[in-house]
Design an enzyme around this catalytic site. Structure first.
Site, short mmCIF file in Angstrom:
data_model
loop_
_atom_site.label_atom_id
_atom_site.label_comp_id
_atom_site.label_asym_id
_atom_site.label_seq_id
_atom_site.Cartn_x
_atom_site.Cartn_y
_atom_site.Cartn_z
N LYS A 120 0.83 -1.40 -0.13
CA LYS A 120 -0.12 0.04 0.23
C LYS A 120 0.85 1.36 0.02
O LYS A 120 0.55 2.22 -0.50
CB LYS A 120 -1.13 -0.08 1.30
CG LYS A 120 -1.98 -1.01 0.95
CD LYS A 120 -3.28 -0.74 1.64
CE LYS A 120 -4.36 -1.70 1.14
NZ LYS A 120 -5.66 -1.65 1.77
N LYS A 202 -3.41 -10.60 -6.15
CA LYS A 202 -4.62 -10.71 -5.61
C LYS A 202 -5.79 -9.66 -6.18
O LYS A 202 -5.38 -8.59 -6.43
CB LYS A 202 -4.56 -10.89 -3.99
CG LYS A 202 -4.73 -9.51 -3.30
CD LYS A 202 -5.20 -9.68 -1.81
CE LYS A 202 -5.54 -8.39 -1.49
NZ LYS A 202 -6.58 -8.07 -0.24
N LYS A 205 -10.39 -4.72 -4.25
CA LYS A 205 -11.34 -3.52 -4.46
C LYS A 205 -10.73 -2.17 -4.50
O LYS A 205 -11.63 -1.35 -5.32
CB LYS A 205 -12.50 -3.59 -3.42
CG LYS A 205 -12.23 -3.04 -2.14
CD LYS A 205 -13.31 -3.06 -1.26
CE LYS A 205 -13.18 -4.04 -0.09
NZ LYS A 205 -12.40 -3.86 0.93
P1 ATP Z 1 -8.50 -3.08 -0.07
O1 ATP Z 1 -8.18 -3.10 -1.73
O2 ATP Z 1 -9.11 -1.68 0.40
O3 ATP Z 1 -7.13 -3.18 0.73
P2 ATP Z 1 -9.50 -5.81 -0.36
O4 ATP Z 1 -10.50 -5.79 -1.30
O5 ATP Z 1 -8.04 -6.09 -0.23
O6 ATP Z 1 -9.30 -4.15 0.05
P3 ATP Z 1 -10.55 -5.91 2.62
O7 ATP Z 1 -11.64 -5.24 2.84
O8 ATP Z 1 -9.25 -5.53 2.97
O9 ATP Z 1 -10.28 -6.32 1.07
O10 ATP Z 1 -10.45 -7.72 3.22
C1 ATP Z 1 -11.61 -8.07 3.79
C2 ATP Z 1 -11.50 -9.78 3.80
O11 ATP Z 1 -11.50 -10.24 2.33
C3 ATP Z 1 -10.27 -10.07 4.40
O12 ATP Z 1 -10.58 -11.38 5.14
C4 ATP Z 1 -9.40 -10.64 3.06
O13 ATP Z 1 -8.42 -11.29 3.60
C5 ATP Z 1 -10.20 -10.87 2.23
N1 ATP Z 1 -9.94 -10.95 0.84
C6 ATP Z 1 -9.65 -9.76 0.20
N2 ATP Z 1 -9.42 -10.03 -1.17
C7 ATP Z 1 -9.38 -11.17 -1.11
C8 ATP Z 1 -9.02 -12.11 -2.27
N3 ATP Z 1 -8.60 -11.71 -3.57
N4 ATP Z 1 -9.21 -13.53 -2.20
C9 ATP Z 1 -9.56 -13.89 -1.03
N5 ATP Z 1 -9.76 -13.31 0.02
C10 ATP Z 1 -9.72 -12.03 -0.04
#
Ligand code: ATP
Ligand code: LTN
Length: 339
Positions: A120, A202, A205
């Site tokens: 990040k 990965k 969002k």
């Molecule tokens: P950001 O992009 O704002 O960092 P994010 O989409 O990575 O957000 P979070 O809201 O931080 O997601 O994560 C919420 C949950 O979803 C966490 O348990 C995280 O491990 C899971 N998660 C996020 N992205 C993935 C993915 N690509 N595959 C599986 N699990 C995920």
């Protein structure tokens, strides 16, 4: 003589999702859909972690809207708001208070090793703030406040959970048994859903729109995004994350959503072309998301109901949190007040 009463306390589950955008298929497969599986056996707290979201700049009006949207996603994914404590992190100040204390039990070296911080801060070079750095201490506070036993998360959060365990153990070593040391709960398939455009990374969002499926995407958008998903040129449907990350990701999505093994899905599709694979993924995703989307629409049309759920549950969470917090305050040596 005091008789031992059998303990009826359910074990506790805690997890959170950031309202940093509309949740993705990765959030759903890696975390959200596992939440529902735990609601009967455990006392579950599912939090909209808005304080984590502001470690990256957010537009206030959008963030406000997304907090409600995410609460509605929790409920629309099947979570019963009477059984589960669904609430906003910022409504329960105990998170911030414990987080400060835990910051004092967390080392700079540990925080600098966190890959999420490295990713990040590379992405947001104009805003490498202290909150982004100490983010894992807030996450540890979220979890430890409730004496959590189990944390359902995607694989990307493993490192943060390990640090939470280390912080809990460190605090317990100094002050006695204050915190439960939590375990992670990971799905068998899909704990790491990859980006549709760069399948080595990965799905996230806060990345560009065409890299992820948003849980509220209409069917035609889902179809278009999957059609454009990156695959490879050898044309064979085979699971091989190293050499065929795009195809492997699509196979995992079907396997995860249908609760079947990758081998099973690969056998079903072997000999077919990538067009057929993509159609199969598309149908499966649309079918899974349809009931969630219908329910979500209904919930968003009734904001007073959503607010009432969040208010009620924030109160429950505050009560639970205050038990841990008073113990922590005493252990670290803060003077008593209000007696
Ligand atoms: P950001 O992009 O704002 O960092 P994010 O989409 O990575 O957000 P979070 O809201 O931080 O997601 O994560 C919420 C949950 O979803 C966490 O348990 C995280 O491990 C899971 N998660 C996020 N992205 C993935 C993915 N690509 N595959 C599986 N699990 C995920
Ligand atoms: N750090 C997580 C979100 C998160 C979380 C939590 C997950 C914040 N607090 C507590 C589980 C338990 C993330 O970035 N995905």
């Amino acid at each position: 003589m005091e008789t031992a009463t059998p303990t009826t306390r359910k074990k506790t589950v805690f997890s959170g999702i950031q309202p940093s955008g509309t949740s993705t298929l990765g959030n759903y497969i890696g975390a959200l859909r596992n939440f529902k599986l735990l609601e009967d056996e455990f006392q579950c707290l599912y939090c909209v972690v808005d304080m984590h979201a502001i470690t990256v700049r957010q537009e206030a009006s959008k963030l406000r809207q997304r907090c409600l949207e995410l609460a509605a996603i929790y409920i629309a994914s099947g979570l019963d708001p009477k059984k589960n404590i669904i609430y906003c992190q910022s409504h329960v100040p105990a998170h911030a208070e414990l987080s400060w204390i835990l910051n004092c039990y967390t080392y700079m070296g540990e925080l600098s090793r966190m890959t999420q911080f490295k990713d990040k801060s590379a992405k947001h070079q104009d805003n490498i703030n202290a909150g982004l750095f100490t983010y894992p201490a807030l996450m540890a506070a979220d979890i430890l406040l409730f004496q959590t036993d189990l944390v359902p998360i995607g694989a990307d959060q493993k490192q943060h959970l390990e640090l939470t365990r280390d912080i809990a153990q460190r605090f317990n070593n100094v002050h006695g048994n204050v915190f439960t040391v939590p375990e992670g709960y990971f799905g068998k398939v899909g704990s790491r859903v990859m980006s549709l455009q760069e399948p080595e990374r990965k799905m996230s969002k806060s990345d560009p729109e065409d890299t992820f499926i948003n849980l509220l995407d209409p069917p035609d958008v889902i179809r278009r995004k999957i059609k454009r998903a990156v695959t490879d040129s050898d044309g064979e449907i085979r699971f091989d994350t190293e050499n065929k990350p795009g195809v492997s990701n699509l196979l995992s999505i079907i396997a995860a959503l249908e609760y079947r093994s990758i081998e099973d899905i690969t056998a079903e599709l072997s000999g077919k072309g990538y067009g057929a694979l993509k159609d199969r993924v598309t149908d499966c995703v649309i079918q899974t998301l349809e009931p969630l989307q219908t329910e979500h629409k209904k919930l968003m049309a009734d904001k007073p109901y959503l607010h009432s759920i969040l208010d009620e549950n924030a109160e429950k969470a505050s009560m639970l949190a205050s038990r841990t917090l008073s113990k922590v305050r005493r252990k670290v040596g803060f003077a008593e007040h209000g007696k």
